[in-house]
Design a protein around this motif. Sequence first.
Motif, PDB file in Angstrom:
ATOM      1  N   ILE A  75     -38.969 -51.634   0.551  1.00 19.46           N
ATOM      2  CA  ILE A  75     -38.589 -52.888  -0.125  1.00 19.46           C
ATOM      3  C   ILE A  75     -38.768 -52.713  -1.626  1.00 19.46           C
ATOM      4  O   ILE A  75     -39.858 -52.371  -2.085  1.00 19.46           O
ATOM      5  CB  ILE A  75     -39.463 -54.069   0.347  1.00 19.46           C
ATOM      6  N   PRO A  76     -37.717 -52.965  -2.407  1.00 18.97           N
ATOM      7  CA  PRO A  76     -37.900 -52.883  -3.856  1.00 18.97           C
ATOM      8  C   PRO A  76     -38.788 -54.031  -4.317  1.00 18.97           C
ATOM      9  O   PRO A  76     -38.410 -55.192  -4.199  1.00 18.97           O
ATOM     10  CB  PRO A  76     -36.483 -53.050  -4.416  1.00 18.97           C
ATOM     11  N   VAL A  77     -39.963 -53.702  -4.789  1.00 20.27           N
ATOM     12  CA  VAL A  77     -40.860 -54.754  -5.278  1.00 20.27           C
ATOM     13  C   VAL A  77     -41.569 -54.319  -6.558  1.00 20.27           C
ATOM     14  O   VAL A  77     -41.811 -55.118  -7.456  1.00 20.27           O
ATOM     15  CB  VAL A  77     -41.835 -55.218  -4.156  1.00 20.27           C
TER      16      VAL A  77
ATOM     17  N   GLY B  53     -43.206 -50.079   1.316  1.00 20.28           N
ATOM     18  CA  GLY B  53     -42.266 -48.997   1.660  1.00 20.28           C
ATOM     19  C   GLY B  53     -40.908 -49.126   0.991  1.00 20.28           C
ATOM     20  O   GLY B  53     -40.791 -49.040  -0.229  1.00 20.28           O
TER      21      GLY B  53
HETATM   22 NA    NA Z   1     -41.508 -50.658  -2.218  1.00 27.63          NA
END
Ligand code: NA
Length: 444
Positions: A133-135, A131
């Motif tokens: 979270i920058p990943v 969601g």
């Molecule tokens: Na994300």
Amino acid sequence: MAFKVGLLGLGTVGTGTAEILANPAQRHPLLQELEIYRVGVRSLEKPRTVPLASNVLTTDLESIVTDPAVDIVVEVIGGLEPARSLILQAIAHGKHVVTANKAVIARYGDEIFTAATNAGVYVLIEAAVAGGIPVIEPLKQSLCANRLYTVTGIVNGTTNYILTRMQTEGSDFDTVLADAQRLGYAEADPTADVDGFDAADKIAILASLAFGGRIKLPEVHREGIRQITAADIAYADKLGFVIKLLATAQRNVEADETINQPDRLQVRVHPTLLPKTHPLASINGVYNAVLIEGDPIGQVMFFGPGAGSGPTASAVVSDILNIAAILKVERGAAVQPNGQPLLDPLLACSHQHYCTITPIDELVTRFYVRVLAQDSPGVIGKLGTCFGNHNVSLESIVQIGLRDNRAEIVVITHHVREGNFRQALEEISAFEGIATVSSVLRVL
Ligand code: NA
Ligand SMILES: NC(=O)C1=CN([C@@H]2O[C@H](COP(=O)(O)OP(=O)(O)OC[C@H]3O[C@@H](n4cnc5c(N)ncnc54)[C@H](OP(=O)(O)O)[C@@H]3O)[C@@H](O)[C@H]2O)C=CC1
Ligand SMILES: N[C@@H](CC=O)C(=O)O
């Protein structure tokens, strides 16, 4: 120059996205150049919480993905069809696409990204894994200098919520699942989450980015959490472990020894006993976290909300902005008014104004103070009165013992204005009975 967004879906994520686009103040200035042009939904009768002009909503989603005026299509309807076909149609019509749909990307990523490459358009998917979270972007950009070894994540909030409650309450799976469904944390049909399908989709996507190749979803080993009992959790706890549903993608070690051989990967989802000291062991409730290991970075962990309207929309809108930034450079004929090349507004640092920084005196915080004072009646009262005179409210004031024949007194304040606190302290330091103010620390 406005960039026109065609939004497919106005449910949890679509509404969060529309809310950000409609309220650009104090966010990145490029947001002001985005326009919600059309929104596709299933029902025109449903009440909506975001105000939209009457001609914006439509049930004809095809008309959005084929509309020549639309620059960016945002797919947040979910499910496999018509989502896949609409994404492909948008690409075929030269639209850039943003999607939160991990199910479609994990199954049809090959077809979608091949079409996008051929059409010269972007398909961005930050919201599809973990969601808000920058990943995805860190894997593609910030970490791209690294040789990555392992990506390990708690990427499903529903199962983490269930396991956390089983751990803290000693309850069994069925009881917690039923409660989670009642509270809206788990779907009525919980299969995708509790049987590990959702986590498998997500780790397939992460593995593909981390290790630079496509992943066949049926080859991802998948186990869910239905078989975990309260007894397993209790035994694990006694042995110093917690049980988490981990999604792991790992480069095979032997393959690393001969760096020119193609990578052999392990990609798997299963419940795992984690030592309580492991960085992922303390990720509880609906939260997600992804731990990435590589050379030379070592370990880096991303933590935060893996779902929800606002957090997921945060990822969707950052993808939209990334595309708008590229379009802006391309369309601006790539020059600034001074004749120099126009830079990507998200990568360049082109702010012109200075921000106003407030003085530390205006900080509102809690304080810890330790003082040495004469051990005589009334000292604590005098301290309390002085703080009170300066509007500094105290949470506790205690004499903790004697040091060098003086009373050692520790004060913890409530949240107070730093300027007031410092004035009080200056007066206190001058008191006859006060020998030393030994330490002053701010308390979070
Ligand atoms: Na994300
Ligand atoms: N919810 C979350 O926290 C997260 C969701 N995601 C992903 O985001 C996507 C969207 O999820 P979410 O917002 O929760 O879904 P919702 O069910 O809340 O919303 C779906 C929206 O799409 C519309 N829609 C669905 N099917 C059709 C169709 N065939 N034709 C026209 N409109 C359609 C619905 O219209 P109507 O309103 O008229 O019913 C609704 O507005 C999914 O892929 C999901 O996996 C990713 C991360 C987190
Ligand atoms: N069902 C997912 C939310 C969306 O990705 C979860 O429980 O984490």
